[in-house]
Design a protein around this motif. Structure first.
Motif, short mmCIF file in Angstrom:
data_model
loop_
_atom_site.label_atom_id
_atom_site.label_comp_id
_atom_site.label_asym_id
_atom_site.label_seq_id
_atom_site.Cartn_x
_atom_site.Cartn_y
_atom_site.Cartn_z
N ASN A 1 37.61 -43.58 -129.90
CA ASN A 1 38.93 -43.45 -129.31
C ASN A 1 39.29 -44.70 -128.51
O ASN A 1 38.40 -45.38 -127.99
CB ASN A 1 38.99 -42.23 -128.40
CG ASN A 1 38.79 -40.94 -129.18
OD1 ASN A 1 39.20 -40.85 -130.33
ND2 ASN A 1 38.15 -39.97 -128.56
N GLN B 1 35.72 -43.63 -125.63
CA GLN B 1 34.81 -42.59 -126.07
C GLN B 1 34.38 -42.86 -127.50
O GLN B 1 35.20 -43.19 -128.36
CB GLN B 1 35.48 -41.23 -125.99
CG GLN B 1 34.57 -40.08 -126.38
CD GLN B 1 35.27 -38.74 -126.26
OE1 GLN B 1 36.50 -38.67 -126.23
NE2 GLN B 1 34.49 -37.68 -126.20
N ASN C 1 40.27 -44.92 -125.59
CA ASN C 1 39.85 -44.82 -124.19
C ASN C 1 38.36 -45.10 -124.00
O ASN C 1 37.83 -44.95 -122.91
CB ASN C 1 40.19 -43.43 -123.63
CG ASN C 1 39.45 -42.32 -124.35
OD1 ASN C 1 38.58 -42.56 -125.18
ND2 ASN C 1 39.82 -41.09 -124.04
N GLY D 1 38.35 -43.20 -118.31
CA GLY D 1 39.65 -43.43 -117.68
C GLY D 1 40.10 -44.87 -117.72
O GLY D 1 39.97 -45.56 -118.71
N SER D 2 40.63 -45.35 -116.62
CA SER D 2 41.22 -46.67 -116.56
C SER D 2 40.19 -47.79 -116.66
O SER D 2 40.51 -48.90 -117.03
CB SER D 2 42.03 -46.83 -115.27
OG SER D 2 41.16 -46.72 -114.15
N ASN E 1 37.85 -48.07 -118.75
CA ASN E 1 37.47 -48.38 -120.11
C ASN E 1 38.65 -48.29 -121.07
O ASN E 1 38.58 -47.64 -122.10
CB ASN E 1 36.35 -47.43 -120.57
CG ASN E 1 35.44 -48.11 -121.56
OD1 ASN E 1 35.63 -49.27 -121.87
ND2 ASN E 1 34.49 -47.38 -122.05
N ASP E 2 39.76 -48.93 -120.75
CA ASP E 2 40.89 -48.99 -121.67
C ASP E 2 40.60 -49.91 -122.85
O ASP E 2 41.26 -49.85 -123.87
CB ASP E 2 42.15 -49.47 -120.95
CG ASP E 2 42.64 -48.42 -119.95
OD1 ASP E 2 42.32 -47.24 -120.15
OD2 ASP E 2 43.33 -48.80 -118.99
N LYS F 1 34.41 -41.13 -122.36
CA LYS F 1 35.59 -41.87 -121.92
C LYS F 1 35.49 -42.09 -120.42
O LYS F 1 34.88 -41.32 -119.70
CB LYS F 1 36.86 -41.13 -122.29
CG LYS F 1 37.03 -39.80 -121.61
CD LYS F 1 38.30 -39.14 -122.08
CE LYS F 1 38.47 -37.78 -121.40
NZ LYS F 1 39.70 -37.12 -121.79
#
Length: 190
Positions: free
Chosen positions: A89, A93, A91, A134-135, A137-138, A132
Motif C-alpha cells: 500500500n 504497509q 502508506n 501514518g505520516s 511512512n508516506d 503502516k
C-alpha cells in the motif's frame, strides 16, 4: 589473489516483484590444506598476500557461509533469488515473501574433505510484514513502524563436504547431514 562479487536486480509489476542474481568468489589461500583456517586473522600458508577472504558481515545466506564457514573464502557461489509483495500500500504497509538458492563450490577441490568442488546447495525462504505508519511512512520505499520477518534455511551438503572412507572404529562414524535454521526478526522503526 583476490575476490569479486556481482549483484543484479530486476523489478516488475509496480516494484512488487524482485528477481535477483548474485555471484561471488574469494580466493582464500591455495597453500592451506583446508578451506577454513579458523578465526586466526593472520593465518596463512606461504605469505600474507596469498590469502583473500570476504568480510564476515557480507551475508549471502543463512547457514553455510554465515555459520559454518563464517565468511566466503576459497570458494565461489551463485545465488538466484525472487521476492514478491502480495500486499503493498502507498502508506508503507506490505506483506510478502521470497526465496533464494545458493550453490557453493570450492576454488581448490583438494582443500575439501571429499576432494570435490561442490560444497552444497542452500534454500532460504522468508515471509515479511511491515505495518503502516501514518505520516512517517508516506513513502513506501522508507521503512517505519512495526516490522516482522520469519526466515527458514536448509543446507544440503554435497560431495566436497563428505569425508573420505575411514577405517571402522568402535563408536565413531563420519556422516554429513542437512542443516536447518529458523530466524524471527521483530522490530519497530521510528
Amino acid at each position: 589473489m583476490g575476490a569479486f562479487t556481482t549483484e543484479a536486480d530486476f523489478r516488475a509489476i509496480d516494484d512488487k516483484l524482485h528477481i535477483g542474481f548474485g555471484s561471488g568468489w574469494a580466493s582464500g589461500d591455495s597453500w592451506l590444506s583446508s578451506l577454513n583456517p579458523g578465526d586466526k586473522p593472520l593465518a596463512h600458508g606461504r605469505d600474507a598476500m596469498s590469502m583473500f577472504r570476504m568480510n564476515p558481515a557480507y551475508n549471502i545466506d543463512l547457514i553455510f557461509f554465515r555459520r559454518i564457514m563464517s565468511r566466503v573464502q576459497g570458494a565461489y557461489f551463485f545465488r538466484p533469488s525472487v521476492s514478491y509483495d502480495f500486499i503493498r500500500n502507498p502508506n508503507g504497509q506490505k506483506l510478502g515473501g521470497g526465496a533464494a538458492i545458493i550453490w557453493s563450490r570450492a576454488t581448490e577441490f583438494v582443500q575439501t574433505p571429499g576432494h570435490k568442488r561442490d560444497l552444497g546447495v542452500e534454500l532460504d525462504l522468508n515471509i515479511y510484514y511491515q505495518a503502516k505508519d501514518g505520516s512517517l511512512n508516506d513513502d513506501p520505499s522508507r521503512q517505519g513502524g512495526f516490522y516482522a520477518m520469519m526466515q527458514y534455511g536448509v543446507f544440503f551438503p554435497l560431495g566436497g563436504l563428505e569425508y573420505a572412507p575411514q577405517p571402522r572404529q568402535a563408536g565413531l562414524t563420519y556422516d554429513i547431514s542437512t542443516a536447518q535454521t529458523v530466524r524471527l526478526h521483530l522490530g519497530v522503526v521510528f
